[in-house]
Scaffold this active site. Structure first.
Site, PDB file in Angstrom:
ATOM      1  N   PHE A 149     -29.975 -11.725 -57.342  1.00  0.00           N
ATOM      2  CA  PHE A 149     -29.722 -12.671 -58.436  1.00  0.00           C
ATOM      3  C   PHE A 149     -30.600 -13.916 -58.358  1.00  0.00           C
ATOM      4  O   PHE A 149     -30.780 -14.608 -59.354  1.00  0.00           O
ATOM      5  CB  PHE A 149     -28.239 -13.095 -58.431  1.00  0.00           C
ATOM      6  CG  PHE A 149     -27.921 -14.174 -57.420  1.00  0.00           C
ATOM      7  CD1 PHE A 149     -28.143 -15.517 -57.730  1.00  0.00           C
ATOM      8  CD2 PHE A 149     -27.455 -13.869 -56.152  1.00  0.00           C
ATOM      9  CE1 PHE A 149     -27.883 -16.520 -56.792  1.00  0.00           C
ATOM     10  CE2 PHE A 149     -27.198 -14.853 -55.215  1.00  0.00           C
ATOM     11  CZ  PHE A 149     -27.417 -16.186 -55.534  1.00  0.00           C
ATOM     12  N   LYS A 173     -33.362  -1.970 -61.404  1.00  0.00           N
ATOM     13  CA  LYS A 173     -31.904  -2.225 -61.418  1.00  0.00           C
ATOM     14  C   LYS A 173     -31.740  -3.678 -60.961  1.00  0.00           C
ATOM     15  O   LYS A 173     -31.705  -3.974 -59.778  1.00  0.00           O
ATOM     16  CB  LYS A 173     -31.215  -1.268 -60.441  1.00  0.00           C
ATOM     17  CG  LYS A 173     -29.767  -0.953 -60.726  1.00  0.00           C
ATOM     18  CD  LYS A 173     -28.835  -2.123 -60.860  1.00  0.00           C
ATOM     19  CE  LYS A 173     -28.486  -2.790 -59.559  1.00  0.00           C
ATOM     20  NZ  LYS A 173     -27.724  -4.062 -59.738  1.00  0.00           N
ATOM     21  N   GLU A 176     -26.554  -7.921 -61.349  1.00  0.00           N
ATOM     22  CA  GLU A 176     -25.563  -7.979 -62.450  1.00  0.00           C
ATOM     23  C   GLU A 176     -25.295  -9.421 -62.866  1.00  0.00           C
ATOM     24  O   GLU A 176     -24.719  -9.663 -63.920  1.00  0.00           O
ATOM     25  CB  GLU A 176     -24.210  -7.387 -62.041  1.00  0.00           C
ATOM     26  CG  GLU A 176     -24.218  -6.060 -61.363  1.00  0.00           C
ATOM     27  CD  GLU A 176     -24.349  -6.175 -59.855  1.00  0.00           C
ATOM     28  OE1 GLU A 176     -25.404  -6.627 -59.379  1.00  0.00           O
ATOM     29  OE2 GLU A 176     -23.408  -5.783 -59.139  1.00  0.00           O
ATOM     30  N   ARG A 177     -25.659 -10.383 -62.006  1.00  0.00           N
ATOM     31  CA  ARG A 177     -25.269 -11.775 -62.278  1.00  0.00           C
ATOM     32  C   ARG A 177     -26.120 -12.418 -63.377  1.00  0.00           C
ATOM     33  O   ARG A 177     -25.644 -13.207 -64.155  1.00  0.00           O
ATOM     34  CB  ARG A 177     -25.418 -12.626 -61.027  1.00  0.00           C
ATOM     35  CG  ARG A 177     -24.930 -11.976 -59.769  1.00  0.00           C
ATOM     36  CD  ARG A 177     -23.699 -12.656 -59.224  1.00  0.00           C
ATOM     37  NE  ARG A 177     -23.239 -11.959 -58.043  1.00  0.00           N
ATOM     38  CZ  ARG A 177     -22.404 -10.920 -58.046  1.00  0.00           C
ATOM     39  NH1 ARG A 177     -21.899 -10.470 -59.175  1.00  0.00           N
ATOM     40  NH2 ARG A 177     -22.051 -10.336 -56.913  1.00  0.00           N
ATOM     41  N   SER A 226     -29.239  -8.968 -49.820  1.00  0.00           N
ATOM     42  CA  SER A 226     -28.646  -9.371 -48.538  1.00  0.00           C
ATOM     43  C   SER A 226     -28.918  -8.301 -47.470  1.00  0.00           C
ATOM     44  O   SER A 226     -29.154  -7.129 -47.786  1.00  0.00           O
ATOM     45  CB  SER A 226     -27.151  -9.581 -48.724  1.00  0.00           C
ATOM     46  OG  SER A 226     -26.574  -8.392 -49.204  1.00  0.00           O
ATOM     47  N   CYS A 281     -34.166 -17.420 -50.444  1.00  0.00           N
ATOM     48  CA  CYS A 281     -34.311 -16.748 -49.147  1.00  0.00           C
ATOM     49  C   CYS A 281     -35.290 -17.504 -48.266  1.00  0.00           C
ATOM     50  O   CYS A 281     -35.363 -17.278 -47.077  1.00  0.00           O
ATOM     51  CB  CYS A 281     -34.770 -15.318 -49.337  1.00  0.00           C
ATOM     52  SG  CYS A 281     -36.436 -15.225 -49.965  1.00  0.00           S
ATOM     53  N   GLU A 384     -25.820 -16.542 -42.865  1.00  0.00           N
ATOM     54  CA  GLU A 384     -26.580 -17.095 -43.990  1.00  0.00           C
ATOM     55  C   GLU A 384     -25.560 -17.663 -44.979  1.00  0.00           C
ATOM     56  O   GLU A 384     -24.768 -16.918 -45.556  1.00  0.00           O
ATOM     57  CB  GLU A 384     -27.401 -15.991 -44.670  1.00  0.00           C
ATOM     58  CG  GLU A 384     -28.207 -16.504 -45.845  1.00  0.00           C
ATOM     59  CD  GLU A 384     -28.952 -15.408 -46.596  1.00  0.00           C
ATOM     60  OE1 GLU A 384     -28.384 -14.330 -46.819  1.00  0.00           O
ATOM     61  OE2 GLU A 384     -30.114 -15.651 -46.963  1.00  0.00           O
TER      62      GLU A 384
END
Ligand code: NAD
Length: 499
Positions: A149, A173, A176-177, A226, A281, A384
């Site tokens: 996201f 893909k 979804e956020r 993640s 990240c 994290e």
């Protein structure tokens, strides 16, 4: 309610599963759209159609494919503000930061214009009597990209540019956020001349991802997200023999040596620790001042800077420093970890726990936090947090600081602030981290270098963008050819007609 559909065969296509996910406006906490979630069979159909389209695209000469990239550069620039506005509204990051997200993706499309050069093979003549040997790089076929996201434009573009320019079809893909920007990018690719079916955007959750991983048609998976999911994807992709590069989470340390310019270091830490609400990240989440005096002076400089940070919605203007985090669950998780830090004995020097923004009480805003005297056994050090929380671990010496960096399970990015070239050089050479900054807090490589972490921050071989991406999205075929002597005619001294 706005609906976000799949992008299949060059157009928006409503899903058939009946399953949807809510897309929030993180600044208000309201649902702003409903996203279709694909079933396994919808994914399989998208793949089958992509495989048909790829045959012609893979055989299109590289220069023509590069021209699609050229046009895409123009179109992204044309629509920069539109893309950034949608990105801010679904992700929550500030408008200038959203433009940066699009820009860093755009730069990889610019790099992909050089595909014809990057796709050239090698050749040696006379490897033996009458023998030549050459290699060629050929597209893989249909590849999948599964993206997070936090950079909904940049990371899909990092995947799409090199994969498409190499002649592959791509099934994206996205997260979804914040799913709308990837659809907008797919529409721009169509406008840029990409044939229908060569780029499919399939929205979904684990069901859609598993369908991609299990498909016998998909040849490679590029994942960013993640670490637990990165490892899962890497292992499951391998079961069907896919090539996989899976980039995971991070805990990036910045070492501050006693000789560093502490104002510069403090400014860098605030930008790198709290920018994008810490949801990068490459964010710095651990400051490691060397020596007690350096630590005391650094904290003294950090506190007023952090207390001055302006937190707000992207619509409030360009002087907002950072916006909300992405979901209510992300906010709850960050605040849970902050509590844990307090319980385990870290000193909470700046406490953002009671932060609330008038008029946006239901938004997912998190105030800035600064911890001092964090130790390596604490959860806030090991985990994290992915929020606006900076931890300070005091080190007695350079070696102790280096050891912290080396021992952490993550290895995405790191930085050192010093005026001493010898220390900087030693650090860059010895640390087991993929991307290193010297007096640069967020050392994100430019498009023509490659991006990737070590240890639990990256599974698989070859990095994102740069020449590595073109190696990842192609396979090498090596041809050995022998043309025995004796079939040509003897010398001729006059011009002969070509017949
Ligand atoms: P995430 O792992 O939750 O999701 C990433 C993708 O995986 C999404 O598309 C999601 O739909 C899918 N996914 C989630 N759970 C799944 C499951 N159980 N099975 C199959 N697929 C699943 O990550 P996120 O929260 O979207 O992104 C934040 C994370 O990404 C952070 O850890 C951050 O450090 C990392 N990240 C890493 C890099 C890098 O280059 N190393 C870059 C950006 C973000």
């Amino acid at each position: 309610m706005r609906a976000v559909h799949h992008w299949i065969d060059g157009k928006e296509q409503p899903g058939t599963s009946g399953r949807t996910a809510d897309v929030f406006n993180p600044a208000t906490g309201e649902v702003q759209a409903r996203l279709d979630l694909a079933t396994r069979s919808e994914v399989d159909e998208a793949i089958a159609s992509a495989a048909r389209a790829q045959v012609k695209w893979g055989a299109t000469n590289p220069q023509r494919r590069a021209r699609v990239m050229m046009e895409m550069v123009r179109l992204i620039n044309r629509d920069m503000d539109k893309l950034a506005e949608m990105l801010s509204s679904e992700h929550g990051k500030t408008f200038p930061d959203a433009k940066g997200d699009v820009q860093r993706g755009l730069e990889v499309i610019e790099f992909a214009i050089g595909a014809p050069h990057l796709l050239k093979g090698e050749f040696i003549d006379g490897a033996g009597p009458g023998i030549d040997m050459y290699s060629m790089r050929q597209p893989l076929g249909v590849v999948a990209a599964i993206t997070p996201f936090n950079f909904p434009a940049m990371i899909p573009l990092w995947k799409m540019g090199p994969a498409l320019a190499s002649g592959n079809a791509v099934i994206l893909k996205p997260s979804e956020r914040d799913p709308t920007v990837p659809n907008m990018l797919a529409a721009l690719f169509k406008e840029a001349g990409l044939p229908d079916g060569v780029l499919q955007v399939v929205h979904g959750d684990k069901e859609a991802v598993d369908a991609l991983l299990d498909s016998e048609v998909i040849q490679a998976v590029g994942f960013v997200g993640s670490t637990p999911i990165a490892q899962y994807i890497y292992e499951r992709a391998a079961q069907t023999g896919k090539r996989a590069q899976c980039f995971g989470g991070a805990k990036n340390h910045m070492i501050i040596m006693p000789d560093a310019d502490l104002d510069q270091a403090a400014d860098a830490l605030v930008g790198a620790g709290y920018g994008a609400a810490g949801e990068r990240c490459m964010a710095i989440s651990v400051a490691v001042p060397v020596g007690e005096e350096t630590a005391d002076r650094l904290i003294e400089k950090l506190v007023p800077r952090i207390e001055k940070l302006k937190v707000g919605p992207w619509t409030a203007g360009n002087d907002i420093d950072y916006g909300p985090v992405v979901t209510a669950a992300a906010k709850a998780n960050i605040l849970r970890l902050v509590e844990r830090g307090v319980e385990q004995g870290a000193e909470l020097v700046v406490d953002g726990r009671d932060f609330s923004l008038q008029g946006y009480e239901n938004g997912f805003f998190v105030g800035p936090h600064l911890f001092d005297r964090v130790t390596p056994d604490m959860d806030i050090y090991k985990t994290e947090i992915f929020g606006p929380v900076l931890s300070t671990v005091r080190a007695k010496s350079y070696d102790e600081a280096l050891d912290l960096v080396m021992s952490h399970e993550y290895g995405n990015g790191t930085a050192i602030f010093t005026r001493d070239g010898d220390t900087a050089r030693d650090f860059a050479s010895r640390c087991n981290i993929g991307m290193v900054g010297i007096n640069v807090p967020i050392p994100v490589p430019l498009a023509y270098f490659t991006f990737g972490g070590w240890k639990k921050s990256g599974f698989g071989d070859l990095n994102q963008h740069g020449p590595d991406a073109f190696r990842f999205y192609t396979r090498t075929k090596t041809v050995t050819s022998r043309w025995p002597s004796g079939i040509k005619e003897g010398a001729a001294f006059n011009f002969k007609a070509m017949d």
